[in-house]
Scaffold this motif. Sequence first.
Motif, PDB file in Angstrom:
ATOM      1  N   ARG A  18       8.457   6.978  -8.780  1.00 35.56           N
ATOM      2  CA  ARG A  18       7.627   7.937  -8.677  1.00 35.56           C
ATOM      3  C   ARG A  18       7.058   8.954  -9.648  1.00 35.56           C
ATOM      4  N   PRO A  19       6.928   9.026 -10.969  1.00 35.78           N
ATOM      5  CA  PRO A  19       6.198   9.828 -11.874  1.00 35.78           C
ATOM      6  C   PRO A  19       4.809   9.188 -11.996  1.00 35.78           C
ATOM      7  N   ALA A  20       4.073   8.115 -11.558  1.00 34.62           N
ATOM      8  CA  ALA A  20       3.396   7.599 -11.496  1.00 34.62           C
ATOM      9  C   ALA A  20       2.776   7.849 -10.254  1.00 34.62           C
ATOM     10  N   LEU A  21       3.328   7.786  -9.131  1.00 35.03           N
ATOM     11  CA  LEU A  21       2.990   7.058  -8.161  1.00 35.03           C
ATOM     12  C   LEU A  21       2.388   8.409  -7.332  1.00 35.03           C
ATOM     13  N   ASP A  22       3.108   9.892  -7.465  1.00 36.69           N
ATOM     14  CA  ASP A  22       2.658  11.274  -7.320  1.00 36.69           C
ATOM     15  C   ASP A  22       1.909  11.572  -7.727  1.00 36.69           C
ATOM     16  N   ALA A  23       1.380  11.087  -9.579  1.00 35.27           N
ATOM     17  CA  ALA A  23       0.373  11.457 -10.852  1.00 35.27           C
ATOM     18  C   ALA A  23      -1.456  10.443 -10.064  1.00 35.27           C
TER      19      ALA A  23
ATOM     20  N   ARG B 255      -1.803   9.880  -6.891  1.00 33.94           N
ATOM     21  CA  ARG B 255      -1.979  10.836  -5.659  1.00 33.94           C
ATOM     22  C   ARG B 255      -3.344  12.109  -5.922  1.00 33.94           C
ATOM     23  N   THR B 256      -2.626  12.413  -6.443  1.00 31.58           N
ATOM     24  CA  THR B 256      -3.521  14.304  -6.227  1.00 31.58           C
ATOM     25  C   THR B 256      -5.276  13.137  -6.837  1.00 31.58           C
ATOM     26  N   ALA B 257      -5.838  14.852  -6.947  1.00 30.75           N
ATOM     27  CA  ALA B 257      -7.291  14.664  -6.795  1.00 30.75           C
ATOM     28  C   ALA B 257      -7.647  13.727  -8.175  1.00 30.75           C
ATOM     29  N   ALA B 258      -6.818  14.285  -9.475  1.00 32.63           N
ATOM     30  CA  ALA B 258      -7.053  13.750 -10.342  1.00 32.63           C
ATOM     31  C   ALA B 258      -7.138  12.437 -10.596  1.00 32.63           C
ATOM     32  N   ARG B 259      -6.328  11.722  -9.819  1.00 31.24           N
ATOM     33  CA  ARG B 259      -5.768   9.939 -10.432  1.00 31.24           C
ATOM     34  C   ARG B 259      -5.509   9.591 -11.874  1.00 31.24           C
ATOM     35  N   VAL B 260      -5.076  10.754 -12.394  1.00 32.76           N
ATOM     36  CA  VAL B 260      -4.576  10.114 -13.383  1.00 32.76           C
ATOM     37  C   VAL B 260      -3.249  10.263 -14.019  1.00 32.76           C
ATOM     38  N   PRO B 261      -3.379   8.775 -14.787  1.00 31.32           N
ATOM     39  CA  PRO B 261      -2.100   8.276 -14.455  1.00 31.32           C
ATOM     40  C   PRO B 261      -0.707   9.420 -16.002  1.00 31.32           C
TER      41      PRO B 261
ATOM     42  N   VAL C  90       0.766  -1.502   0.275  1.00 30.25           N
ATOM     43  CA  VAL C  90       0.023  -0.156   0.589  1.00 30.25           C
ATOM     44  C   VAL C  90       0.654   1.244   0.065  1.00 30.25           C
ATOM     45  N   VAL C  91       0.934   2.061  -1.250  1.00 27.89           N
ATOM     46  CA  VAL C  91       1.486   3.512  -1.440  1.00 27.89           C
ATOM     47  C   VAL C  91       0.889   4.102  -0.967  1.00 27.89           C
ATOM     48  N   ASP C  92      -0.984   4.206  -0.971  1.00 25.83           N
ATOM     49  CA  ASP C  92      -1.746   5.619  -1.058  1.00 25.83           C
ATOM     50  C   ASP C  92      -2.438   4.814   0.263  1.00 25.83           C
ATOM     51  N   ALA C  93      -2.862   4.207   1.512  1.00 20.32           N
ATOM     52  CA  ALA C  93      -3.935   3.791   1.803  1.00 20.32           C
ATOM     53  C   ALA C  93      -5.143   5.006   1.889  1.00 20.32           C
TER      54      ALA C  93
END
Length: 985
Positions: free
Chosen positions: A737-742, A744-750, A564-567
Amino acid sequence: MSNHTGESKAQDQDGSAAVRAAQVAGVRRPDGSVLPGQHAGAANGCRAAARRAVLAQPGISQLGADAGARDPVDVSIKAQCVRSFDTETSGTYTATGFVVDVEAGLILSNRHVVNPGPVVAQAVFVNYEEVELQAVYRDPVHDFGFFRFDPAKLKFMEAEAIRLAPHKAKVGMEIRVVGNDAGEKLSILAGTLARLDRTAPEYGLGEYNDFNTFYMQAASGTSGGSSGSPVLDIAGDAVALNAGGASKAASSFYLPLDRVVHALRLVRRGQRVARGTVQAELEHVPYDGLRRLGLPLALEQRARAAFPQAQGMLAVRAVLRSGPAHGHLRAGDIVVAVDGAAHSGFASFEAAEDAAVGRTLAVSVWRGDAAHDAQLHVQDLHAITPSRFVEFGGGVVNELSYQVARSYGAAVGGVYVASSGHALGSAGAWRGSVLQRVGRVDTPGLDAFVRAVAALREGARVPVRFVALDRPHKQRVGIMHVSTRWHALRLAARDDATGRWEYSHMARPAAGASAAPQTVAHHPLPRSLDPAGAVWRSFVGVEFHAPFLVDGMRAARFQGPGLVVDAAGGLVVCDRDTVPIALGDVYVTVAASAVLRARVELLHPTHNFALVRYDAAQLAGAPPVDLPLHADFYSGARRLEQGDAVHVVAVSADQTPVVRRTRVAARAMVATAECAPPRFRCVNAQGLRLNDQPPCLGGVLCDERGRVQALWVSVSSQDAAHKDTTTMLGLDISVLRPALDALRTAARVPPPLRSLDADLWPLRPAAARALGLSDARLAQAEAAPNAQLLSVSALLACETPAARALRVGDVVLECDGAAVRDVSALAVVAAPAVDLVVLRDGREQALHVETTELDAMETRRVVHWCGALVQRPYRAVLEQVQRLPSAVYISCTLFGSPANAAGLRPGMWITEIDGRAVATLDDFAEALDAMRSGAPRYVRVAVAGKNLVARVLSLRVDNHYWPPWELVHDEAEASGWRMVEKAVD
């Protein structure tokens, strides 16, 4: 060991699996039958040659000529068992049959050819005319059945029926078996009848097996495709029906025609063939064996006097539980009389059963030292032979038949799993299982199973109670994932008037309502397992179930650990050995107690990780926490190098923690081979190897405080023999990092993923010097610690900008003005173009290269047509071809489908349909729209393989059993996919 001779699985690659059987023709007898002779006026050269071949055989004399005589014909049969059902599994096969009634258009063949389940078949006559066949009758026990064809469809020949003459069979008789042996187009096998009272051959446990009949035996080595061939005597009459053969001896087994003649008489009149049973298996025992069973001398004398040709009597071999004979007859009972009449043979006993359907049959037996009389109710054998099935979750279930029940000594009835498919397979209820309870509903029969399905909820996990027939004493309970959105859900019933199985659609399980959150608890680990305690609460289990084998898959179920990287957002990372493709069901298990449905968010196209998401709102109590990522390693400022100390925290095969302190043995490029069929492989990535690698399923590499420095993942590949292999390697967390940071945002867009579409590999300095690398460049590369020189080892076949600009062998020196130190600078890039400096042919060149955007899902659309699953060629395919014939790639063909029968295979490209070019999936879908209505017809399909050799195949379109549909990736759907069913007339 015996084998059926009907299922010739070999496919003729020229599109014709039919055998043009040799014919016997000649002068007419007064009774209308035909004697063999020379057909002087044959119009078809092949037919005449075939006849001459038969007549030239020893023992077949030429007795005259009749130029006007019609041709007695056996035919080649091409068939597809379109669904697994009862004793049969789906597939294509070739066999033989022969005309027994011209006016009614009846063809006799074996039961395992006519098939108890849905079958699509065509007959090819000796002059290469093809007609459609309808399966109109198959005997529930004996190995024979009838097809019907329309005689008016024969335009260029007249056919004569082969006469059935069971009374002519004698030991020592010379015979000829004329048919489709092993797929050969003409086969005439000679033999001599050696026995008329052989025990029926055994084809295997759970397979179709004949019983309660004699078989004939001859030394004639028939094989696959000969099933249904007539066994001819010197006069051209059929004395038996070829059915099977010994796999380790040149012995063939033929079914006597006594019961066939009786059934034919009724079928040609359109009457029902009455078949009765008391569910008892009989065997013929010689007199010496009967005496050992207690038969008195007086009874033996009476039997020998009544049946002087018989060498024994019938005895009970087995009685099925819950059948009419259960509790009345026992194994070892000697049958003395039936309804007061003496009996000694199978045919007369079965005739008595058939005449007594629905009433009581009096059976007198001798048991041990006394006589016993039994009043047995005779069941309708057709009533306990299944004629319906349910397609559920990609599988097929039908009621347990007398045939299968007899194999295992089980009671007739219950829901038999003929094919487990996607849903039942998740519970481990494989083929050969009998379902006893689904959810909260008992399933004693098929109607109860339909009610059980109606009570299910889509996405739920329900218990399924069942037994495997080969282990009836071991009752099992499995947990089934209710997933019906990928496949049709319908009930099929056989229509004997048309030979088709008509469908009625069933209501799908209701979508799962929002259930209360599931409470989970994490128990702390002992201090002795530190630093596992800091990361263990982030570990979850991940299961992936693929409904179809697309994207190069050879298996349908995968499982492994996730992290789990974003609970808060329910985001989990795992390797691509656990979630290999996007199309499928994903389940996340938290704290070994709560199972949540998830969906694929991203599949990294070059690195070995995937990201999936579950609904975090469905958890309560102590849900997982974020994996503690070491900030320096996540940002890429630091990375593990050879000799660094690390702690491995991983999951063992029994789901317990594995903790080991060790050191990094090496950092090296990940080496994966191209797979067959093509599938994802990790490329342009570096992996870490450890000194003392523990056996485990995966996990993390962390420091003594539990801060994660790298992922410990499974990387799959294949060896030289294309056998799957797996290797455990460390993967830098900076690639997340590139995928996870994107995400994790509210948009949740890859994020957009771009690549050069080139495989890079380290180059030794000595090799670089030989290629012309200057001393200055070499010194610059050697000055940086752990720096690598990289060369282009492969380019994709498609016309990408990189493929046009780069060449294999180029040494990449700079990217956007910075020296290339390792593959991380080129594996995935953010810019739409990069400026490279490469060494080519001893000289440095500056190149401006556009990058290619990669799809985070790889596949977003799958089209089904006549059993072929078609998609755009994915990245792994592009690695293995020189040039793309089209963008219409076959990734899977289903057994028993028109595509399977036509020779369409995974790895082919479709380029044309009926002369219409199809370059894209949209072109392909438009071409299919024109074929959704009308009667089944053949279409020409132009295909090409990876070697670019083009071929044209003929495919018989069948929208009844194989309607068209599409699977489309849809972000609005909870699963991420939507099925689009195409309407057909």
